[in-house]
Design an enzyme around this catalytic site. Structure first.
Site, mmCIF file in Angstrom:
data_model
loop_
_atom_site.group_PDB
_atom_site.id
_atom_site.type_symbol
_atom_site.label_atom_id
_atom_site.label_comp_id
_atom_site.label_asym_id
_atom_site.label_seq_id
_atom_site.Cartn_x
_atom_site.Cartn_y
_atom_site.Cartn_z
ATOM 1 N N MET A 133 0.845 -1.202 0.000
ATOM 2 C CA MET A 133 0.000 0.000 0.000
ATOM 3 C C MET A 133 0.878 1.249 0.000
ATOM 4 O O MET A 133 0.651 2.185 -0.748
ATOM 5 C CB MET A 133 -0.837 0.068 1.290
ATOM 6 C CG MET A 133 -1.805 -1.040 1.500
ATOM 7 S SD MET A 133 -2.772 -0.623 2.986
ATOM 8 C CE MET A 133 -3.056 -2.209 3.635
ATOM 9 N N THR A 134 1.886 1.272 0.888
ATOM 10 C CA THR A 134 2.673 2.477 1.132
ATOM 11 C C THR A 134 3.557 2.848 -0.053
ATOM 12 O O THR A 134 4.201 1.983 -0.658
ATOM 13 C CB THR A 134 3.558 2.285 2.391
ATOM 14 O OG1 THR A 134 2.710 1.884 3.461
ATOM 15 C CG2 THR A 134 4.288 3.558 2.766
ATOM 16 N N HIS A 187 -12.419 5.958 -4.429
ATOM 17 C CA HIS A 187 -13.152 5.101 -5.372
ATOM 18 C C HIS A 187 -12.329 4.707 -6.595
ATOM 19 O O HIS A 187 -12.778 3.891 -7.406
ATOM 20 C CB HIS A 187 -14.458 5.787 -5.796
ATOM 21 C CG HIS A 187 -15.415 5.927 -4.658
ATOM 22 N ND1 HIS A 187 -15.928 4.841 -3.973
ATOM 23 C CD2 HIS A 187 -15.910 7.026 -4.027
ATOM 24 C CE1 HIS A 187 -16.715 5.261 -2.995
ATOM 25 N NE2 HIS A 187 -16.712 6.595 -2.999
ATOM 26 N N PRO A 250 -8.726 -3.538 10.409
ATOM 27 C CA PRO A 250 -8.916 -3.908 11.817
ATOM 28 C C PRO A 250 -8.196 -5.209 12.184
ATOM 29 O O PRO A 250 -7.573 -5.296 13.249
ATOM 30 C CB PRO A 250 -10.444 -4.038 11.953
ATOM 31 C CG PRO A 250 -10.968 -3.047 10.962
ATOM 32 C CD PRO A 250 -10.022 -3.159 9.788
ATOM 33 N N GLU A 252 -5.503 -6.378 10.691
ATOM 34 C CA GLU A 252 -4.064 -6.066 10.669
ATOM 35 C C GLU A 252 -3.664 -5.407 11.988
ATOM 36 O O GLU A 252 -2.616 -5.698 12.567
ATOM 37 C CB GLU A 252 -3.756 -5.146 9.481
ATOM 38 C CG GLU A 252 -2.308 -4.703 9.423
ATOM 39 C CD GLU A 252 -1.931 -4.027 8.111
ATOM 40 O OE1 GLU A 252 -2.683 -4.154 7.128
ATOM 41 O OE2 GLU A 252 -0.866 -3.374 8.085
ATOM 42 N N GLY A 374 -0.763 1.768 9.961
ATOM 43 C CA GLY A 374 -1.404 3.056 10.251
ATOM 44 C C GLY A 374 -0.746 3.595 11.513
ATOM 45 O O GLY A 374 -0.696 2.903 12.535
HETATM 46 C C1 FAD Z 1 9.267 -2.077 9.133
HETATM 47 C C2 FAD Z 1 8.095 -1.557 8.364
HETATM 48 C C3 FAD Z 1 7.264 -2.469 7.724
HETATM 49 C C4 FAD Z 1 6.185 -2.016 6.950
HETATM 50 N N1 FAD Z 1 5.442 -2.913 6.244
HETATM 51 C C5 FAD Z 1 4.531 -2.448 5.328
HETATM 52 C C6 FAD Z 1 3.894 -3.361 4.439
HETATM 53 O O1 FAD Z 1 4.090 -4.567 4.483
HETATM 54 N N2 FAD Z 1 3.043 -2.836 3.520
HETATM 55 C C7 FAD Z 1 2.785 -1.498 3.418
HETATM 56 O O2 FAD Z 1 2.002 -1.103 2.567
HETATM 57 N N3 FAD Z 1 3.387 -0.618 4.259
HETATM 58 C C8 FAD Z 1 4.254 -1.061 5.198
HETATM 59 N N4 FAD Z 1 4.898 -0.183 6.039
HETATM 60 C C9 FAD Z 1 4.630 1.249 5.895
HETATM 61 C C10 FAD Z 1 3.861 1.872 7.042
HETATM 62 O O3 FAD Z 1 2.535 1.394 7.072
HETATM 63 C C11 FAD Z 1 3.955 3.393 6.875
HETATM 64 O O4 FAD Z 1 5.289 3.761 7.176
HETATM 65 C C12 FAD Z 1 2.982 4.142 7.737
HETATM 66 O O5 FAD Z 1 1.651 3.932 7.315
HETATM 67 C C13 FAD Z 1 3.257 5.670 7.741
HETATM 68 O O6 FAD Z 1 3.392 6.153 6.458
HETATM 69 P P1 FAD Z 1 4.673 7.084 6.116
HETATM 70 O O7 FAD Z 1 5.878 6.346 6.564
HETATM 71 O O8 FAD Z 1 4.578 7.478 4.704
HETATM 72 O O9 FAD Z 1 4.508 8.331 7.050
HETATM 73 P P2 FAD Z 1 3.673 9.713 6.733
HETATM 74 O O10 FAD Z 1 2.330 9.337 6.216
HETATM 75 O O11 FAD Z 1 4.575 10.550 5.885
HETATM 76 O O12 FAD Z 1 3.576 10.317 8.168
HETATM 77 C C14 FAD Z 1 4.653 11.000 8.806
HETATM 78 C C15 FAD Z 1 4.193 11.485 10.186
HETATM 79 O O13 FAD Z 1 3.088 12.375 10.028
HETATM 80 C C16 FAD Z 1 2.008 11.919 10.799
HETATM 81 N N5 FAD Z 1 0.745 12.214 10.116
HETATM 82 C C17 FAD Z 1 0.422 11.914 8.834
HETATM 83 N N6 FAD Z 1 -0.843 12.290 8.580
HETATM 84 C C18 FAD Z 1 -1.327 12.822 9.731
HETATM 85 C C19 FAD Z 1 -2.578 13.381 10.132
HETATM 86 N N7 FAD Z 1 -3.620 13.430 9.293
HETATM 87 N N8 FAD Z 1 -2.710 13.826 11.396
HETATM 88 C C20 FAD Z 1 -1.687 13.761 12.271
HETATM 89 N N9 FAD Z 1 -0.482 13.239 11.954
HETATM 90 C C21 FAD Z 1 -0.308 12.774 10.714
HETATM 91 C C22 FAD Z 1 2.200 10.424 10.943
HETATM 92 O O14 FAD Z 1 1.497 9.925 12.059
HETATM 93 C C23 FAD Z 1 3.704 10.352 11.098
HETATM 94 O O15 FAD Z 1 4.038 10.613 12.424
HETATM 95 C C24 FAD Z 1 5.934 -0.628 6.861
HETATM 96 C C25 FAD Z 1 6.762 0.289 7.548
HETATM 97 C C26 FAD Z 1 7.835 -0.172 8.263
HETATM 98 C C27 FAD Z 1 8.730 0.839 8.922
#
Ligand code: FAD
Length: 387
Positions: A133-134, A187, A250, A252, A374
């Site tokens: 997803m990310t 969507h 949920p 996950e 998340g």
């Molecule tokens: C070891 C590891 C394994 C992972 N495995 C997977 C995987 O298998 N599949 C996958 O898809 N992803 C995976 N992820 C990704 C992970 O889900 C994301 O890192 C996470 O969702 C946060 O996204 P980001 O890193 O882009 O941070 P950002 O979205 O850039 O956020 C940065 C900061 O801003 C804050 N923030 C963002 N929006 C808001 C808001 N609206 N209000 C307040 N604060 C906010 C966040 O809480 C965070 O503190 C993994 C990450 C790690 C480190």
């Protein structure tokens, strides 16, 4: 041996079959995987052979129906397995993603043909699953993903990239979130199952991402450049991907909560044992009032967390775990894990900071729990929506 403070506590959903499963899982992790821990950390990813062996023992796809090769159980069985993995200190195998997340998407949204094609391989460990997803530009705002899939005859042509993908180095099967309609937000999102065995044309695995913890578990960047995915690999219908993710998240988050509580239990066990054997000022650490107070607090936090987790597990097996409660579980249990592990590490003094002691690894491994699945800030957003 029960965790100090949890003596006599039995999960309300536990049956003798869970005890048998727990023992099988414990033996597998401790006797077959842990002896390789140092090598696995150095190589930076688990052994494929360990997935196959887990499959052979019937430990993968525990909640998948038997007709697709699975164990025919429910989430309590997945939770039992994941609990034992963390309690044993095994961190290489990405079972939480493979069985705790990926098989759920296929089972819930796959057609009968898709399930027959992919589930048996995931259950046997021949295939390793991942979810993408990310993206580099952002993970929290899933609706803004940019990876696009343009229809061309019987294929989608996929272009874009994903990052931080757990199991990314080894994955054979990837549930990939794409935009099939780039003009729409939620969507426009669809889920495609990408078959990655042999690194097909248009697909490339990037570097293995170096992390501060979870060194034996692979996390990678994935790149798609005119990568063709048959339309037959679409999960459900076009445009339903965001809803599917919201329905699966949920579970996950509960999977993350299971790991959090198991880590708390392990930290309390390790710290209590150490406090009894280590002496300072002529008596065991536990003879000092502050050590006892800290242990009493972390044991209490762990027990309360366990009870809340089990309530969520029961709700989930009844199909009643709502988004906000799952977010509360992820938030409360992972904050608790980081706090409990940190306070337990303190009891080890300098040894707690050395990688020879498991508590140090647990400290580094814990931190990501507040980020993935998340972030905890996003969990608070989700909880606040129902207030
Ligand atoms: C070891 C590891 C394994 C992972 N495995 C997977 C995987 O298998 N599949 C996958 O898809 N992803 C995976 N992820 C990704 C992970 O889900 C994301 O890192 C996470 O969702 C946060 O996204 P980001 O890193 O882009 O941070 P950002 O979205 O850039 O956020 C940065 C900061 O801003 C804050 N923030 C963002 N929006 C808001 C808001 N609206 N209000 C307040 N604060 C906010 C966040 O809480 C965070 O503190 C993994 C990450 C790690 C480190």
């Amino acid at each position: 041996m029960p965790t100090p403070g949890l003596d006599g506590y039995v999960e309300p959903w536990r049956k003798p079959e869970h005890d048998d499963l727990a023992e099988l899982a414990r033996t597998f992790f401790t006797k077959e995987v842990l002896p390789h821990a140092e090598r696995l950390e150095q190589q930076g990813h688990p052994d494929r052979e360990h997935y196959r062996r887990a499959g052979e023992l019937g430990l993968l796809g525990l909640s998948i129906p038997e007709e697709y090769g699975g164990g025919g159980g429910d989430f309590t069985h997945e939770a039992t397995l994941l609990h034992e993995q963390t309690l044993a200190g095994e961190g290489s195998l990405g079972i939480a993603v493979h069985s705790g997340i990926v098989t759920g998407y296929l089972n819930d949204y796959g057609s009968d043909e898709q399930k027959r094609r992919w589930l048996p391989g995931l259950v046997s460990g021949e295939l390793i699953g991942a979810i993408g997803m990310t993206e580099p530009d952002g993970g929290s705002d899933v609706q803004s993903i940019r990876t696009r899939a343009i229809r061309d005859g019987d294929d989608y042509v996929v272009t874009g990239s994903k990052t931080f993908i757990t199991n990314g180095i080894l994955a054979d099967l990837l549930v990939l979130a794409v935009k099939t309609d780039t003009s729409a937000r939620a969507h426009g999102i669809s889920l495609l199952v990408c078959e990655l065995t042999g690194d097909p044309a248009g697909f490339r695995r990037g570097r293995k991402i170096e992390k501060i913890g979870l060194h034996a578990n692979d996390t990678a960047e994935l790149f798609f450049d005119d990568f063709r995915v048959p339309v037959a690999n679409l999960l459900g219908t076009e445009g339903s991907g965001f809803i599917q993710m919201m329905q699966q998240l949920p579970q996950e988050r509960l999977v993350i909560g299971v790991g959090a509580v198991a880590a708390m239990q392990r930290a309390v066990e390790l710290a209590t044992a150490y406090a009894k054997e280590r002496t300072a000022f002529g008596k065991p650490l536990i003879g000092h009032q502050n050590t006892r107070m800290v242990l009493a607090e972390v044991a209490t936090r762990t027990r309360v967390s366990r009870a809340f987790l089990d309530d969520c597990i029961q709700r989930h097996t009844r199909g009643e775990l709502d988004v906000a409660t799952a977010a509360m579980a992820k938030l409360y249990l992972t904050e608790g894990q980081c706090e409990v592990v940190d306070r337990c590490l303190q009891i080890f003094g300098g040894y707690g900071y050395t990688t020879e002691y498991p508590i140090a690894k647990m400290y580094a491994d814990a931190r990501v729990q507040k980020i993935y699945g998340g972030t905890n800030e996003i969990m608070k957003e989700l909880i606040s929506r129902v207030l």
